[in-house]
Design a protein around this motif. Structure first.
Motif, PDB file in Angstrom:
ATOM      1  N   SER A   1      29.157 -77.648 -36.478  1.00 13.58           N
ATOM      2  CA  SER A   1      29.310 -78.523 -37.644  1.00 13.58           C
ATOM      3  C   SER A   1      30.220 -77.880 -38.680  1.00 13.58           C
ATOM      4  O   SER A   1      30.438 -76.662 -38.682  1.00 13.58           O
ATOM      5  N   MET A   2      30.713 -78.720 -39.585  1.00 10.78           N
ATOM      6  CA  MET A   2      31.534 -78.231 -40.685  1.00 10.78           C
ATOM      7  C   MET A   2      30.719 -77.366 -41.641  1.00 10.78           C
ATOM      8  O   MET A   2      31.258 -76.493 -42.303  1.00 10.78           O
ATOM      9  N   ASP A   3      29.408 -77.605 -41.695  1.00 14.51           N
ATOM     10  CA  ASP A   3      28.555 -76.780 -42.558  1.00 14.51           C
ATOM     11  C   ASP A   3      28.608 -75.308 -42.170  1.00 14.51           C
ATOM     12  O   ASP A   3      28.558 -74.434 -43.034  1.00 14.51           O
ATOM     13  N   GLU A   4      28.721 -75.021 -40.874  1.00 16.35           N
ATOM     14  CA  GLU A   4      28.850 -73.632 -40.425  1.00 16.35           C
ATOM     15  C   GLU A   4      30.117 -72.999 -41.008  1.00 16.35           C
ATOM     16  O   GLU A   4      30.096 -71.850 -41.457  1.00 16.35           O
ATOM     17  N   LEU A   5      31.206 -73.741 -40.970  1.00 21.17           N
ATOM     18  CA  LEU A   5      32.458 -73.220 -41.515  1.00 21.17           C
ATOM     19  C   LEU A   5      32.384 -73.065 -43.027  1.00 21.17           C
ATOM     20  O   LEU A   5      32.880 -72.081 -43.581  1.00 21.17           O
ATOM     21  N   ARG A   6      31.783 -74.043 -43.706  1.00 16.59           N
ATOM     22  CA  ARG A   6      31.633 -73.947 -45.159  1.00 16.59           C
ATOM     23  C   ARG A   6      30.888 -72.671 -45.538  1.00 16.59           C
ATOM     24  O   ARG A   6      31.314 -71.943 -46.427  1.00 16.59           O
ATOM     25  N   THR A   7      29.784 -72.425 -44.880  1.00 11.14           N
ATOM     26  CA  THR A   7      28.979 -71.254 -45.188  1.00 11.14           C
ATOM     27  C   THR A   7      29.753 -69.963 -44.930  1.00 11.14           C
ATOM     28  O   THR A   7      29.750 -69.048 -45.754  1.00 11.14           O
ATOM     29  N   LYS A   8      30.419 -69.906 -43.816  1.00 12.67           N
ATOM     30  CA  LYS A   8      31.130 -68.684 -43.421  1.00 12.67           C
ATOM     31  C   LYS A   8      32.364 -68.412 -44.277  1.00 12.67           C
ATOM     32  O   LYS A   8      32.652 -67.257 -44.610  1.00 12.67           O
ATOM     33  N   TYR A   9      33.093 -69.458 -44.653  1.00 14.78           N
ATOM     34  CA  TYR A   9      34.396 -69.256 -45.293  1.00 14.78           C
ATOM     35  C   TYR A   9      34.463 -69.607 -46.775  1.00 14.78           C
ATOM     36  O   TYR A   9      35.525 -69.494 -47.380  1.00 14.78           O
ATOM     37  N   MET A  10      33.355 -70.009 -47.389  1.00  7.88           N
ATOM     38  CA  MET A  10      33.376 -70.319 -48.810  1.00  7.88           C
ATOM     39  C   MET A  10      33.889 -69.136 -49.649  1.00  7.88           C
ATOM     40  O   MET A  10      34.732 -69.338 -50.535  1.00  7.88           O
ATOM     41  N   PRO A  11      33.438 -67.899 -49.391  1.00  7.90           N
ATOM     42  CA  PRO A  11      33.966 -66.776 -50.186  1.00  7.90           C
ATOM     43  C   PRO A  11      35.487 -66.610 -50.062  1.00  7.90           C
ATOM     44  O   PRO A  11      36.171 -66.341 -51.052  1.00  7.90           O
ATOM     45  N   GLN A  12      36.023 -66.795 -48.872  1.00 10.34           N
ATOM     46  CA  GLN A  12      37.471 -66.671 -48.664  1.00 10.34           C
ATOM     47  C   GLN A  12      38.226 -67.740 -49.454  1.00 10.34           C
ATOM     48  O   GLN A  12      39.209 -67.449 -50.129  1.00 10.34           O
ATOM     49  N   LEU A  13      37.758 -68.976 -49.387  1.00 11.49           N
ATOM     50  CA  LEU A  13      38.430 -70.060 -50.093  1.00 11.49           C
ATOM     51  C   LEU A  13      38.277 -69.921 -51.608  1.00 11.49           C
ATOM     52  O   LEU A  13      39.171 -70.318 -52.352  1.00 11.49           O
ATOM     53  N   ASP A  14      37.184 -69.332 -52.064  1.00 12.11           N
ATOM     54  CA  ASP A  14      37.020 -69.051 -53.498  1.00 12.11           C
ATOM     55  C   ASP A  14      38.084 -68.061 -53.973  1.00 12.11           C
ATOM     56  O   ASP A  14      38.642 -68.221 -55.055  1.00 12.11           O
ATOM     57  N   VAL A  15      38.368 -67.052 -53.166  1.00 12.75           N
ATOM     58  CA  VAL A  15      39.414 -66.085 -53.510  1.00 12.75           C
ATOM     59  C   VAL A  15      40.768 -66.781 -53.569  1.00 12.75           C
ATOM     60  O   VAL A  15      41.548 -66.565 -54.502  1.00 12.75           O
ATOM     61  N   TYR A  16      41.060 -67.633 -52.605  1.00  8.23           N
ATOM     62  CA  TYR A  16      42.324 -68.375 -52.608  1.00  8.23           C
ATOM     63  C   TYR A  16      42.441 -69.245 -53.858  1.00  8.23           C
ATOM     64  O   TYR A  16      43.493 -69.316 -54.485  1.00  8.23           O
ATOM     65  N   ARG A  17      41.341 -69.923 -54.209  1.00 12.22           N
ATOM     66  CA  ARG A  17      41.342 -70.796 -55.384  1.00 12.22           C
ATOM     67  C   ARG A  17      41.618 -69.973 -56.651  1.00 12.22           C
ATOM     68  O   ARG A  17      42.452 -70.352 -57.473  1.00 12.22           O
ATOM     69  N   LYS A  18      40.940 -68.856 -56.782  1.00 10.70           N
ATOM     70  CA  LYS A  18      41.138 -68.000 -57.961  1.00 10.70           C
ATOM     71  C   LYS A  18      42.551 -67.431 -58.007  1.00 10.70           C
ATOM     72  O   LYS A  18      43.157 -67.347 -59.078  1.00 10.70           O
ATOM     73  N   ALA A  19      43.082 -67.058 -56.866  1.00 12.56           N
ATOM     74  CA  ALA A  19      44.447 -66.532 -56.808  1.00 12.56           C
ATOM     75  C   ALA A  19      45.453 -67.598 -57.232  1.00 12.56           C
ATOM     76  O   ALA A  19      46.364 -67.319 -58.015  1.00 12.56           O
ATOM     77  N   MET A  20      45.254 -68.822 -56.764  1.00  8.23           N
ATOM     78  CA  MET A  20      46.192 -69.888 -57.111  1.00  8.23           C
ATOM     79  C   MET A  20      46.110 -70.228 -58.589  1.00  8.23           C
ATOM     80  O   MET A  20      47.115 -70.574 -59.212  1.00  8.23           O
ATOM     81  N   ARG A  21      44.935 -70.101 -59.175  1.00  9.35           N
ATOM     82  CA  ARG A  21      44.807 -70.343 -60.624  1.00  9.35           C
ATOM     83  C   ARG A  21      45.574 -69.298 -61.427  1.00  9.35           C
ATOM     84  O   ARG A  21      46.050 -69.592 -62.518  1.00  9.35           O
TER      85      ARG A  21
END
Length: 93
Positions: free
Chosen positions: A48-68
């Motif tokens: 499920s997509m929930d597995e990916l959300r759980t595993k990769y949320m920290p990585q995408l948070d870093v990307y979001r902060k970097a882009m800001r």
């Protein structure tokens, strides 16, 4: 957003307040007029997509902060696309 200005595999280095540098590649970035969209492609075999959300949320948070830091003042939305499930989901904060 694929028809607008975008970049593939953008390398970014972020310096955290702790002095630690983080290096990463953003798979797809669309620089739209009113927002920036980041899509990260994943090839994990998951149920499920929930597995990916759980595993990769920290990585995408870093990307979001970097882009800001790179493009301040513009909202940033992040998505994961599962190559295995052939689905895309927004990563909400």
């Amino acid at each position: 957003f694929l028809r607008r200005k975008h970049n593939l595999e953008i390398a970014r280095i972020v310096l955290k307040r702790t002095g630690q540098m983080i290096h990463g590649y953003m798979d797809f970035v669309a620089f739209l007029e009113k927002e920036t969209i980041i899509v990260d492609f994943k090839s994990d075999y998951v149920q499920s997509m929930d597995e990916l959300r759980t595993k990769y949320m920290p990585q995408l948070d870093v990307y979001r902060k970097a882009m800001r830091l790179i493009d301040p003042g513009k909202p940033v939305r992040t998505y994961i696309y599962s190559l295995f499930l052939k689905e895309m989901a927004e990563m909400r904060q």
